[in-house]
Design an enzyme around this catalytic site. Structure first.
Site, PDB file in Angstrom:
ATOM      1  N   TYR A   1       0.852  -1.195   0.000  1.00  0.00           N
ATOM      2  CA  TYR A   1       0.000   0.000   0.000  1.00  0.00           C
ATOM      3  C   TYR A   1       0.882   1.237   0.000  1.00  0.00           C
ATOM      4  O   TYR A   1       1.872   1.323   0.733  1.00  0.00           O
ATOM      5  CB  TYR A   1      -0.898   0.022   1.243  1.00  0.00           C
ATOM      6  CG  TYR A   1      -1.700   1.296   1.394  1.00  0.00           C
ATOM      7  CD1 TYR A   1      -2.980   1.398   0.874  1.00  0.00           C
ATOM      8  CD2 TYR A   1      -1.164   2.411   2.056  1.00  0.00           C
ATOM      9  CE1 TYR A   1      -3.716   2.570   1.003  1.00  0.00           C
ATOM     10  CE2 TYR A   1      -1.883   3.581   2.189  1.00  0.00           C
ATOM     11  CZ  TYR A   1      -3.167   3.656   1.661  1.00  0.00           C
ATOM     12  OH  TYR A   1      -3.878   4.814   1.778  1.00  0.00           O
TER      13      TYR A   1
ATOM     14  N   GLU B   1      -3.668   7.650  -3.913  1.00  0.00           N
ATOM     15  CA  GLU B   1      -3.631   6.397  -3.163  1.00  0.00           C
ATOM     16  C   GLU B   1      -3.509   5.224  -4.134  1.00  0.00           C
ATOM     17  O   GLU B   1      -4.317   5.095  -5.056  1.00  0.00           O
ATOM     18  CB  GLU B   1      -4.893   6.251  -2.323  1.00  0.00           C
ATOM     19  CG  GLU B   1      -4.935   4.985  -1.495  1.00  0.00           C
ATOM     20  CD  GLU B   1      -6.253   4.841  -0.755  1.00  0.00           C
ATOM     21  OE1 GLU B   1      -6.226   4.537   0.451  1.00  0.00           O
ATOM     22  OE2 GLU B   1      -7.307   5.031  -1.390  1.00  0.00           O
TER      23      GLU B   1
END
Length: 483
Positions: A175, A263
């Protein structure tokens, strides 16, 4: 705060109102953004004696393929893909890819597509296949049909576009995100070697796997920072340098498009030794629209709620919910708290509505038109704290709305702050219903008008920095309590 009161079946744009716990808890804009993407506070720029209001607009949302196109243009590694509007175009795109495996994705502004259901009977908005012919068949069952997921309205959203992309194997998922953080006075990088899942879950169960690096806005992402973050994400050997390069390119994109958040989940590693951004979400600063015309021209308004679009025309931050008590509040924080208080005491808010700080009488009137047009609304709660807002403007707008719209539902008004004393002395509001109307005055509550119906309604109003006077209103067998 109980976030459940703000939950509903809604499109992906509304998820920006839910808090990203442990990622950027200090960011008021991100807090309002995650579960509520339209509710923001007014910003004031003071220039000596001049004061200018900047009114944030509805936050821009892009489809997945649009975000990937922006990333591609900035040199970020993404899967090869094409976009199709018809089944025949999807078939041709699959053939052009000449890939070992193909992934077909329905393009809507909502999450949970993989587990969604089409009204054509097809299950899943994301499909993998090795046969290009199957892509055409699947696209034929997607395009023109409504896809329902946990984040769409109950009737779903019509799919008008599909993305045909090369499917790559992922040997490891991480991530990575870049976002604005007020505690750092600028952008920060946030990463975790545990990708492909909700980052909130990782932060809650294994917070030691969340890594954060503040970025100097003047220096940008330094080589040592990028390499350190890549190592923290678990990339080793040549992949560490490759991941660091992708991180720097993502920061370049962040600056280039005036993003508030980029993101990537997952930022993946393939068996062939590639670092690829498999899925991305980009949030933009709407106040930068004047210099990001090409980006904002991609805004897809077809999935926007008509009521929310109408509210945006009057600079009102509105989101429809499933309850029957309409909320009319100034300030995103107070609006969310009001919704939560209603929910806490057994009621259900019908909407989230933030008037903002520079509201005018016409906006108050238009807000009432929106609220009363909702057939689910059985009562309206006005909760205003007049710091920047002039309570007299609110009162005059409510008076005009009640008079001209012939309000038929119970109305509870609470004003506190600027000009509230003047209203206490001079203002009378009367609503017209088939039942009795009572007017109450109090030096703390300023004024309160309640049109009493026969059904019970409990509406506790609290304010942390003011005196709280319990007030019980009783009409026949129907008690109304205000705190």
């Amino acid at each position: 705060m109980n976030g459940s009161s703000l939950t509903r079946t809604c499109s992906r744009r509304h998820l920006s109102l839910i808090f990203r716990v442990n990622m950027a808890a200090s960011m008021a804009s991100q807090a309002a953004a995650r579960g509520l993407r339209t509710a923001t506070s007014k910003n004031i720029l003071l220039d000596k004696l001049k004061c200018t209001w900047l009114s944030p607009r509805r936050w821009l949302n892009l489809q997945e393929y649009q975000s990937k196109k922006l990333m591609q243009e900035s040199g970020v590694a993404v899967q090869r893909f094409y976009v199709a509007d018809t089944a025949s175009e999807a078939l041709e795109a699959a053939k052009r890819l000449n890939a070992k495996e193909i992934v077909l994705k329905a393009q809507i502004l909502a999450g949970g597509r993989g587990k969604g259901v089409f009204d054509s009977g097809l299950k899943g908005g994301v499909h993998l296949t090795k046969d290009p012919a199957v892509v055409g068949e699947l696209a034929n069952k997607m395009l023109g049909f409504n896809l329902t997921t946990k984040q769409t309205p109950k009737d779903g959203v019509k799919v008008k576009t599909v993305m045909v992309a090369e499917a790559l194997d992922i040997s490891r998922e991480t991530y990575f995100a870049i976002l604005m953080d007020r505690s750092c006075n600028g952008p920060v990088m946030v990463g975790s070697p545990q990708g492909g899942m909700d980052i909130e879950e990782v932060a809650a169960s294994t917070p030691e796997l969340i890594f954060k690096e503040a970025i100097d806005i003047f220096e940008g992402v330094r080589d040592d920072q990028a390499l350190r973050m890549a190592a923290n994400l678990g990339f080793k050997g040549p992949l560490q340098r490759q991941a660091a390069d992708q991180i720097k390119r993502l920061y370049d994109l962040f600056l280039k498009v005036d993003a508030t958040q980029v993101e990537v989940n997952p930022l993946g590693e393939t068996p062939e030794g590639q670092v690829v951004c498999f899925d991305a979400k980009i949030n933009f600063d709407d106040n930068a629209e004047f210099r990001q015309k090409a980006v904002f021209a991609m805004d897809d308004m077809t999935e926007s709620d008509p009521t929310e679009m109408q509210a945006a025309k009057w600079d009102l931050k509105y989101i429809g919910l499933d309850g029957n008590i309409a909320c009319f509040v100034n300030g995103a924080g107070l609006a969310m708290a009001t919704c939560d208080i209603i929910d806490l005491h057994g009621g259900k808010p019908a909407n989230f509505l933030d008037l903002g700080g520079g509201v005018k009488e016409r906006q108050v009137y238009e807000a009432f038109k929106l609220l009363t047009a909702d057939p689910k609304v059985e009562a309206i709660l006005v909760n205003i704290f007049g710091g920047i807002v002039n309570c007299a403007i609110i009162a005059n707008g409510i008076t005009k709305a009640c008079r001209e719209l012939e309000l038929k539902v119970p109305l509870v008004v609470r004003l506190e702050g600027r000009k509230a004393i003047a209203i206490h002395a001079h203002t009378h509001i009367h609503t017209h219903t088939h039942t009795h109307t009572h007017t109450y005055r109090n030096p703390v509550l300023a004024f309160l008008t309640l049109s009493v119906s026969q059904s019970q309604l409990t509406l506790p109003l609290t304010q942390s920095d003011a005196c709280i006077i319990p007030l019980t209103i009783t009409n026949h067998s129907s008690p109304y309590r205000l705190f």
